[in-house]
Write an enzyme that holds these catalytic residues in place. Structure first.
Site, PDB file in Angstrom:
ATOM      1  CB  CYS A 164      47.126 157.400 -50.157  1.00  0.00           C
ATOM      2  SG  CYS A 164      47.281 159.143 -50.530  1.00  0.00           S
TER       3      CYS A 164
HETATM    4  N1  COA Z   1      58.011 176.995 -49.815  1.00  0.00           N
HETATM    5  C1  COA Z   1      58.900 177.464 -48.892  1.00  0.00           C
HETATM    6  N2  COA Z   1      58.807 177.192 -47.593  1.00  0.00           N
HETATM    7  C2  COA Z   1      57.765 176.440 -47.182  1.00  0.00           C
HETATM    8  C3  COA Z   1      56.812 175.927 -48.077  1.00  0.00           C
HETATM    9  C4  COA Z   1      56.964 176.239 -49.441  1.00  0.00           C
HETATM   10  N3  COA Z   1      56.097 175.798 -50.359  1.00  0.00           N
HETATM   11  N4  COA Z   1      55.912 175.201 -47.374  1.00  0.00           N
HETATM   12  C5  COA Z   1      56.276 175.264 -46.081  1.00  0.00           C
HETATM   13  N5  COA Z   1      57.388 176.010 -45.959  1.00  0.00           N
HETATM   14  C6  COA Z   1      58.132 176.362 -44.728  1.00  0.00           C
HETATM   15  C7  COA Z   1      57.223 176.311 -43.514  1.00  0.00           C
HETATM   16  O1  COA Z   1      56.562 177.559 -43.358  1.00  0.00           O
HETATM   17  C8  COA Z   1      58.226 176.048 -42.401  1.00  0.00           C
HETATM   18  O2  COA Z   1      58.857 177.260 -42.036  1.00  0.00           O
HETATM   19  P1  COA Z   1      59.324 177.511 -40.523  1.00  0.00           P
HETATM   20  O3  COA Z   1      60.357 176.469 -40.233  1.00  0.00           O
HETATM   21  O4  COA Z   1      59.862 178.892 -40.588  1.00  0.00           O
HETATM   22  O5  COA Z   1      58.091 177.354 -39.701  1.00  0.00           O
HETATM   23  C9  COA Z   1      59.277 175.154 -43.059  1.00  0.00           C
HETATM   24  O6  COA Z   1      59.129 175.379 -44.482  1.00  0.00           O
HETATM   25  C10 COA Z   1      59.089 173.687 -42.768  1.00  0.00           C
HETATM   26  O7  COA Z   1      57.716 173.325 -43.017  1.00  0.00           O
HETATM   27  P2  COA Z   1      57.150 171.884 -42.711  1.00  0.00           P
HETATM   28  O8  COA Z   1      55.693 171.836 -43.114  1.00  0.00           O
HETATM   29  O9  COA Z   1      57.502 171.482 -41.317  1.00  0.00           O
HETATM   30  O10 COA Z   1      58.013 171.042 -43.769  1.00  0.00           O
HETATM   31  P3  COA Z   1      58.346 169.517 -43.808  1.00  0.00           P
HETATM   32  O11 COA Z   1      59.796 169.379 -43.742  1.00  0.00           O
HETATM   33  O12 COA Z   1      57.516 168.713 -42.860  1.00  0.00           O
HETATM   34  O13 COA Z   1      57.884 169.116 -45.296  1.00  0.00           O
HETATM   35  C11 COA Z   1      56.056 167.944 -46.397  1.00  0.00           C
HETATM   36  C12 COA Z   1      56.525 169.225 -45.694  1.00  0.00           C
HETATM   37  C13 COA Z   1      54.572 168.060 -46.671  1.00  0.00           C
HETATM   38  C14 COA Z   1      56.819 167.828 -47.710  1.00  0.00           C
HETATM   39  C15 COA Z   1      56.384 166.702 -45.518  1.00  0.00           C
HETATM   40  O14 COA Z   1      55.981 166.940 -44.196  1.00  0.00           O
HETATM   41  C16 COA Z   1      55.696 165.449 -46.006  1.00  0.00           C
HETATM   42  O15 COA Z   1      55.795 165.048 -47.148  1.00  0.00           O
HETATM   43  N6  COA Z   1      55.048 164.696 -45.074  1.00  0.00           N
HETATM   44  C17 COA Z   1      54.377 163.468 -45.382  1.00  0.00           C
HETATM   45  C18 COA Z   1      53.082 163.819 -45.985  1.00  0.00           C
HETATM   46  C19 COA Z   1      52.299 162.633 -46.489  1.00  0.00           C
HETATM   47  O16 COA Z   1      52.799 161.567 -46.708  1.00  0.00           O
HETATM   48  N7  COA Z   1      51.042 162.866 -46.673  1.00  0.00           N
HETATM   49  C20 COA Z   1      50.185 161.928 -47.238  1.00  0.00           C
HETATM   50  C21 COA Z   1      49.430 162.691 -48.239  1.00  0.00           C
HETATM   51  S1  COA Z   1      48.275 161.693 -49.027  1.00  0.00           S
END
Ligand code: COA
Length: 381
Positions: A164
């Site tokens: 990125c």
């Molecule tokens: N739909 C519904 N629920 C979902 C889901 C989806 N598509 N994906 C995950 N969940 C659920 C998970 O199973 C989890 O359930 P639980 O609490 O029962 O275990 C819950 O939602 C929370 O999941 P989590 O992965 O902890 O979510 P989050 O709040 O961390 O959000 C991201 C996920 C990816 C959006 C976030 O972490 C993020 O953007 N992080 C930064 C990533 C980044 O910058 N990456 C660089 C990439 S180049």
């Protein structure tokens, strides 16, 4: 740690930027419908094993989760039908012949032409092309050389990848080459076909990415005239982390049985990335602003990497000392998704025309590696 400072007036400028936006959009609704159709099919196919407690059902995805957790509402893609087809869930396009323009070069050239037109430049004004993106569709010949050939540039070109942060790292490289007198003008082109390395069957990440291409024309101030954005300073940082990883590579061929396992596509621990990258990036910005003798609270605009709206809110707050509004830290993530290295460039491209001469801002990327790249700029005439 590598840092670079330039005095305003004598150095290097961003003369113009360019953008190519793919024609197809996928909304969260369309995405979730497709994912849930896939989940229903998988669960029906595995019903006996699931009933016997031998397999876990695929959980449904949800629009409201995606919007709330990431801020993403839609993304652009180069191929919509195959990505949404529950039987395929990956982009598919016919292989092109060696005498045809590759798909990355094609969209890179479109963004590059946009940047050249906006700056009123011809190919003969440019000395080099850096294709900076998080994946290359082939190892060689370099995509950058294909772009150079298509544009008719006499000079040099090469590909580079810092995930990125590819574009900001390439801007520093271009600025350094120009400051050293090795070139007058370099195009940094970022064709990001992220749909090819996204696992559209992974509920945790299927909503993240979108396709796009950007271009940044970096020039010696003397060559560029009075227009553009003076580069005041750049700063790059990397810290090794496995929290964003993609194991796809040419050596996978050596073990065909693991060639198509999910680790050969994008995987991440999003929560850890969020927690670890926010402080790393905020501190880097504050440190570099101090070194450049800039008051971070007076930065007129932050064009931040577009991965997560919550991350950007926190970083902007730590840098500016107050909660940033859309004017101070614009969002393009809502309609473009995460476009990898192109994200902060799109934000700059779409949200910089209104700034006044003397206004100072920051282009900032962060992501896999970990990596972070900063480019402080000041609007010239
Ligand atoms: N739909 C519904 N629920 C979902 C889901 C989806 N598509 N994906 C995950 N969940 C659920 C998970 O199973 C989890 O359930 P639980 O609490 O029962 O275990 C819950 O939602 C929370 O999941 P989590 O992965 O902890 O979510 P989050 O709040 O961390 O959000 C991201 C996920 C990816 C959006 C976030 O972490 C993020 O953007 N992080 C930064 C990533 C980044 O910058 N990456 C660089 C990439 S180049």
């Amino acid at each position: 740690m590598i840092a670079n400072t330039r005095e305003a007036g004598q150095g290097v400028v961003i003369a113009a930027t360019g953008l190519f936006t793919p024609p197809h959009t996928i909304t969260n609704r369309e995405l979730v419908e497709s994912f849930n159709a896939y989940a229903a099919r998988e669960n029906a196919r595995n019903s006996a094993a699931i009933a016997a407690g031998m397999a876990e059902p695929v959980a449904e995805s949800s629009e409201s989760f995606i919007q709330k957790a990431s801020g993403i509402e839609a993304r652009h893609v180069m191929d919509k039908a195959s990505v949404l087809d529950p039987d395929i869930m990956a982009p598919r396009w016919p292989e092109r012949g060696d005498d045809e323009l590759s798909i990355m070069a094609e969209i890179g050239v479109a963004a590059a032409r946009d940047a050249l037109d906006r700056a009123g430049r011809e190919a003969r004004d440019v000395d080099g092309v850096i294709c900076a993106a998080s994946n290359m569709q082939r190892p060689y010949p370099a995509i950058a050389i294909e772009i150079q050939q298509e544009l008719g540039i006499d000079g040099f070109a090469f590909d580079m990848n810092v995930a990125c942060s590819s574009a900001t790292f390439a801007i520093q490289l271009a600025a350094d080459s120009i400051a050293a007198g090795n070139a007058r003008s370099i195009l940094v082109v970022s064709p990001e076909i992220t749909s090819g390395h996204l696992n559209w069957r992974d509920r945790d990440s299927h909503f993240i990415f979108g396709d796009v291409a950007t271009a940044v024309l970096v020039e010696a101030a003397a060559h560029a005239g009075t227009d553009g954005w003076m580069i005041l300073g750049t700063r790059l940082k990397t810290v090794f982390s496995n929290n964003i990883r993609n194991n796809f590579g040419f050596l996978n061929r050596a073990s065909p049985e693991t060639m198509n396992t999910p680790d050969k596509l994008f995987v991440q621990n999003g929560r850890k990335v969020f927690k670890e990258v926010v402080p790393m990036v905020s501190e880097l910005i504050l440190e570099e602003a101090r070194r450049l003798d800039l008051d971070p609270a007076r930065l007129r605009r932050l064009w931040l990497h577009q991965a997560n709206a919550g991350m950007n809110r926190l970083i902007a707050q730590r840098v500016l000392g107050h909660e940033a509004d859309e004017d101070e830290s614009p969002t393009v993530l809502d309609r473009y998704g995460n476009t990898s290295s192109a994200g902060s460039i799109i934000a700059f491209h779409l949200h910089s025309a209104d700034l006044r001469p003397g206004d100072t801002g920051l282009l900032c990327s962060f992501g896999a590696g970990y990596s972070a790249g900063l480019v402080f700029v000041r609007k010239a005439a």
